[in-house]
Design a protein around this motif. Structure first.
Motif, short mmCIF file in Angstrom:
data_model
loop_
_atom_site.label_atom_id
_atom_site.label_comp_id
_atom_site.label_asym_id
_atom_site.label_seq_id
_atom_site.Cartn_x
_atom_site.Cartn_y
_atom_site.Cartn_z
N GLN A 135 -4.26 -5.23 8.69
CA GLN A 135 -5.49 -5.42 9.47
C GLN A 135 -5.68 -6.88 9.87
O GLN A 135 -6.21 -7.16 10.94
CB GLN A 135 -6.70 -4.95 8.65
N LYS A 142 3.43 5.55 0.17
CA LYS A 142 2.47 4.46 -0.02
C LYS A 142 1.29 4.79 0.87
O LYS A 142 1.48 5.46 1.90
CB LYS A 142 3.08 3.13 0.47
N ARG A 143 0.12 4.31 0.52
CA ARG A 143 -1.08 4.63 1.29
C ARG A 143 -0.83 4.28 2.78
O ARG A 143 -0.45 3.16 3.12
CB ARG A 143 -2.24 3.83 0.72
N ARG A 162 -11.86 -3.44 7.88
CA ARG A 162 -12.53 -2.33 8.55
C ARG A 162 -12.16 -1.05 7.80
O ARG A 162 -11.11 -0.96 7.18
CB ARG A 162 -11.98 -2.34 9.99
N TRP A 207 1.03 1.73 -5.49
CA TRP A 207 -0.04 1.46 -6.46
C TRP A 207 -0.66 2.77 -6.96
O TRP A 207 -1.39 2.75 -7.94
CB TRP A 207 -1.07 0.47 -5.93
N THR A 221 2.36 -6.75 2.93
CA THR A 221 2.21 -6.02 4.19
C THR A 221 1.58 -4.65 3.95
O THR A 221 2.00 -3.64 4.51
CB THR A 221 3.59 -5.86 4.90
N GLY A 222 0.54 -4.63 3.09
CA GLY A 222 -0.25 -3.41 2.91
C GLY A 222 -1.39 -3.40 3.94
O GLY A 222 -1.40 -4.19 4.88
N SER A 223 -2.36 -2.51 3.72
CA SER A 223 -3.48 -2.35 4.68
C SER A 223 -4.17 -3.68 4.99
O SER A 223 -4.48 -3.95 6.16
CB SER A 223 -4.55 -1.42 4.11
N SER A 224 -4.45 -4.48 3.94
CA SER A 224 -5.22 -5.71 4.17
C SER A 224 -4.45 -6.65 5.09
O SER A 224 -5.04 -7.27 6.00
CB SER A 224 -5.51 -6.41 2.84
N GLY A 237 -2.64 -7.07 -2.90
CA GLY A 237 -3.19 -5.83 -3.42
C GLY A 237 -3.98 -5.96 -4.71
O GLY A 237 -4.52 -7.03 -5.03
N TYR A 268 -11.86 -10.39 4.81
CA TYR A 268 -10.79 -11.00 5.62
C TYR A 268 -10.92 -10.56 7.08
O TYR A 268 -11.55 -9.53 7.37
CB TYR A 268 -9.42 -10.61 5.04
N ARG A 273 7.82 -7.45 1.34
CA ARG A 273 8.74 -6.88 0.35
C ARG A 273 9.08 -5.45 0.75
O ARG A 273 10.24 -5.06 0.74
CB ARG A 273 8.11 -6.92 -1.04
N THR A 274 8.06 -4.66 1.12
CA THR A 274 8.30 -3.28 1.56
C THR A 274 7.50 -3.04 2.84
O THR A 274 6.31 -3.36 2.88
CB THR A 274 7.80 -2.28 0.48
N ALA A 290 -1.94 -11.32 0.23
CA ALA A 290 -2.45 -9.97 0.57
C ALA A 290 -1.71 -9.01 -0.35
O ALA A 290 -1.09 -8.04 0.09
CB ALA A 290 -2.18 -9.67 2.03
O1 N01 Z 1 -2.72 -3.96 -1.03
P1 N01 Z 1 -1.33 -3.15 -1.09
P2 N01 Z 1 -3.78 -4.00 0.17
N1 N01 Z 1 6.03 -10.09 -4.20
O2 N01 Z 1 -1.06 -2.96 -2.53
C1 N01 Z 1 3.00 -6.90 -1.68
C2 N01 Z 1 -7.26 -0.08 0.53
N2 N01 Z 1 -7.61 -0.77 1.75
O3 N01 Z 1 -4.88 -4.91 -0.25
O4 N01 Z 1 4.76 -2.71 -1.30
C3 N01 Z 1 6.02 -9.72 -2.91
O5 N01 Z 1 -1.33 -1.99 -0.22
C4 N01 Z 1 3.25 -5.42 -1.71
O6 N01 Z 1 4.62 -5.16 -1.62
P3 N01 Z 1 5.23 -3.77 -2.24
C5 N01 Z 1 -6.18 0.92 0.88
O7 N01 Z 1 -6.33 2.04 0.07
C6 N01 Z 1 -8.26 -0.04 2.65
O8 N01 Z 1 -3.15 -4.27 1.43
O9 N01 Z 1 4.60 -3.61 -3.62
N3 N01 Z 1 5.15 -8.87 -2.37
C7 N01 Z 1 2.44 -4.97 -0.51
O10 N01 Z 1 3.11 -5.15 0.67
C8 N01 Z 1 -4.96 0.13 0.56
O11 N01 Z 1 -3.81 0.89 0.36
C9 N01 Z 1 -8.57 -0.58 3.83
O12 N01 Z 1 6.67 -3.98 -2.26
C10 N01 Z 1 4.23 -8.37 -3.19
C11 N01 Z 1 1.25 -5.92 -0.56
O13 N01 Z 1 1.63 -7.04 -1.32
C12 N01 Z 1 -5.40 -0.61 -0.66
O14 N01 Z 1 -6.73 -0.98 -0.39
C13 N01 Z 1 -8.20 -1.88 4.13
C14 N01 Z 1 4.16 -8.71 -4.54
C15 N01 Z 1 0.04 -5.31 -1.21
O15 N01 Z 1 -0.34 -4.20 -0.48
C16 N01 Z 1 -4.61 -1.83 -0.98
O16 N01 Z 1 -4.33 -2.55 0.21
C17 N01 Z 1 -7.54 -2.62 3.19
C18 N01 Z 1 5.13 -9.60 -5.04
N4 N01 Z 1 5.15 -9.96 -6.33
C19 N01 Z 1 -7.24 -2.06 1.99
N5 N01 Z 1 3.12 -8.05 -5.10
C20 N01 Z 1 -9.29 0.28 4.78
O17 N01 Z 1 -9.02 0.34 5.91
C21 N01 Z 1 2.56 -7.31 -4.11
N6 N01 Z 1 3.24 -7.51 -2.96
C22 N01 Z 1 -10.37 1.15 4.25
#
Ligand code: N01
Length: 534
Positions: free
Chosen positions: A192, A327-328, A57, A491, A186-189, A378, A53, A209-210, A376
């Motif tokens: 970014q 959270k991470r 990074r 997670w 709104t996690g890392s992905s 997770g 995506y 959501r969070t 995004a």
């Molecule tokens: O996934 P996440 P990610 N309805 O699980 C939301 C690594 N990484 O792909 O927090 C609504 O963090 C969920 O909401 P909530 C890194 O370790 C590393 O972003 O569960 N929302 C959250 O906001 C990272 O931590 C890099 O309430 C829903 C989001 O989706 C891990 O991968 C870069 C939902 C998911 O966020 C995961 O990151 C990217 C629902 N039913 C990732 N279900 C580096 O930089 C989920 N969500 C190395």
């Protein structure tokens, strides 16, 4: 006629050609074993192959997020930025595969469907989408974050616009110019990718959501002086990884917020905010341990968010209310600033969950007409890659069933009832709460040494004892309970997926873990049971 099945026979089958799999292949080949990797994708790279995506990074400094097993390799390779982008990391892993001549031993586009331990032969029988294999050892290098979580939003299947998921992003460049785009998560992905998507999209709706804590990366071109310094003492620098709680040399600090003058703390947090990235969390040793100290660091970030984001309501929504690090932690390039753009909107899913997705719209607090929907959302983290394969051990026990009420593993390497099966950075090891690269190399080295020891000592079958496994998971949880990690939904403890068992899985503390691994070897692999082959 009773036809015998034809198996391809190996000493070891490795599942997955990411960083873990290809290093494991190299080590076992050097040991003289016949080895093959089975890889679902059409190339090496694992997580760095799938997650393409915009903005993908690494948030660990490039000089630390790389292999250390070969001095020439680490001297020759030059990273262009402080934090490497996904294409460069993919280029690096491809370079390693070529440099060490590994490609011929990888079967691409072969997904492993089933792995069964044949107790009569003491061999693993592995079925992929193409072939059947028989192997003494089966090593899962399937990653901690590799099975996407795709929530079953009402009406998702009816959407007729463009659907994307960050973790399975297409190879072709995506152009969002003139598009109305919704992103869920709104996690890392998301953190970014949002700033880059917002530069193109006509409207960008962020469904949160969070909220997450995020620290500015202050990324830039590689500082040649720092690079030269690190390269001049790479072995010593790498050792520092194993001396830091999270396996990141750049974030070592012994001082605590509790014992430091608060004004000084604020000044240091400001420096860490501007320079440290993930190191913001490790910058004071007690942020992970002491709720009050954690709150000082968390408040600092909350205030930063409120300073950056102009609209008060949006700023409030973006400011997390749980422990920082629960959270991470994320590292970003202009994430919070993006919410000052006129074309970017934040929608609170806690208050207004998604009601319905239709042909070209998404309904939450109101109806949003959209062209593109980005998930995004997770991963089925830490266990998903193992439970999504039919892994069957002794007495026909399925790993999925054995882990139904929570994953258990000895050291994150061995699993009771699953002989001669190893996991690299499995649940119960520092893995996701460490710098993955040194943790991967640590496990691959440990597994290879263990197999070599078995050969030298004429041991055929290894399995972790039930007591060792249970005691290990008690220790994992006892350590976690002394930290701030356990009281946040994340997670790390399976809370992101409703149907999943809730248990905290990473081992916190790389130095202690490293010491234990060494002790176990010194005591002839204490906690493992060895047997003759049947
Ligand atoms: O996934 P996440 P990610 N309805 O699980 C939301 C690594 N990484 O792909 O927090 C609504 O963090 C969920 O909401 P909530 C890194 O370790 C590393 O972003 O569960 N929302 C959250 O906001 C990272 O931590 C890099 O309430 C829903 C989001 O989706 C891990 O991968 C870069 C939902 C998911 O966020 C995961 O990151 C990217 C629902 N039913 C990732 N279900 C580096 O930089 C989920 N969500 C190395």
């Amino acid at each position: 006629m009773n036809q015998e099945k034809i198996f391809k026979k190996y000493d070891a089958v490795i599942v997955g050609a990411g960083f873990a799999g290809i290093y494991q292949l190299l080590r076992l080949k050097k040991l003289g074993l016949s080895v093959v990797i089975l890889e679902k994708a059409d190339q090496v790279g694992g997580t760095w192959h799938w997650n393409r995506y915009p903005g993908a990074r690494c948030d660990i400094p490039s000089l630390e997020y790389s292999y250390q097993f070969d001095e020439d390799l680490q001297q020759e390779w030059n990273w262009s930025e402080k934090y490497s982008a996904q294409p460069e990391i993919l280029e690096y892993i491809n370079h390693v595969a070529d440099r060490f001549d590994l490609r011929n031993d990888i079967r691409f586009e072969e997904e492993v469907i089933n792995a069964t331990f044949d107790e009569n032969k003491s061999k693993w029988v592995i079925s992929s989408s193409k072939e059947e294999y028989e192997s003494k050892f089966c090593i899962f290098a399937t990653g901690c974050l590799s099975v996407p979580n795709k929530p079953d939003f009402p009406g998702l299947g009816d959407f007729k616009g463009h659907i994307l998921q960050t973790s399975t992003w297409p190879h072709e460049e995506q152009d969002f110019t003139g598009k109305k785009v919704a992103i869920i998560g709104t996690g890392s992905s998301a953190i970014q990718s949002i700033p880059l998507i917002a530069e193109q999209a006509e409207e960008l709706y962020v469904f949160q959501r969070t909220p997450n804590y995020s620290i500015p990366s202050n990324n830039g071109m590689m500082d040649k002086e720092i690079e030269a310094d690190v390269k001049s003492r790479y072995p010593e620098f790498r050792k520092e990884n194993y001396q830091n709680g999270f396996g990141i040399a750049a974030i070592s600090d012994e001082s605590t917020i509790a014992e430091t003058d608060l004004e000084e703390v604020q000044e240091q947090l400001e420096i860490n905010w501007q320079t440290a990235g993930l190191g913001f969390f490790g910058g004071y040793a007690d942020v992970a341990l002491d709720k009050n100290s954690n709150n000082v660091a968390a408040n600092f970030v909350r205030n930063k968010i409120k300073d950056i984001v102009k609209d008060n309501e949006t700023a409030e929504l973006l400011a997390p209310d749980y422990h920082i690090g629960g959270k991470r932690l994320c590292v970003d390039s202009g994430y919070f600033e993006t919410f000052n753009k006129d074309n970017v909107y934040l929608i609170d899913l806690k208050k207004n969950p998604i009601k319905q997705i239709s042909l070209m719209s998404l309904e939450a607090d109101r109806l949003y007409e959209i062209d593109t929907l980005i998930l995004a959302t997770g991963f089925d983290a830490m266990t998903g890659a193992l439970t999504s394969i039919d892994i069957i051990g002794r007495d026909n026990i399925k790993l999925k069933d054995q882990w139904e009420s929570g994953a258990k593993s000895y050291l994150g390497i061995g699993i009771t009832n699953f002989p001669n099966l190893f996991t690299i950075t499995g649940p119960g090891s520092p893995s996701v709460l460490s710098n993955m690269m040194p943790s991967i190399e640590q496990h691959v080295n440990w597994i290879t040494d263990c197999i070599e020891w078995m050969i030298e000592n004429e041991k055929e079958v290894i399995e972790s004892s039930k007591t060792a496994e249970e005691d290990w998971m008690i220790l994992v949880n006892e350590i976690a309970d002394t930290t701030v990690f356990t009281d946040t939904k994340s997670w790390y403890n399976g809370s992101n997926i409703e149907s999943k068992a809730k248990s905290f899985l990473p081992f916190i503390g790389v130095p202690v873990y490293t010491e234990i691994l060494e002790e176990i070897v010194a005591e002839d692999y204490k906690g493992f049971i060895f047997d003759k082959a049947n």
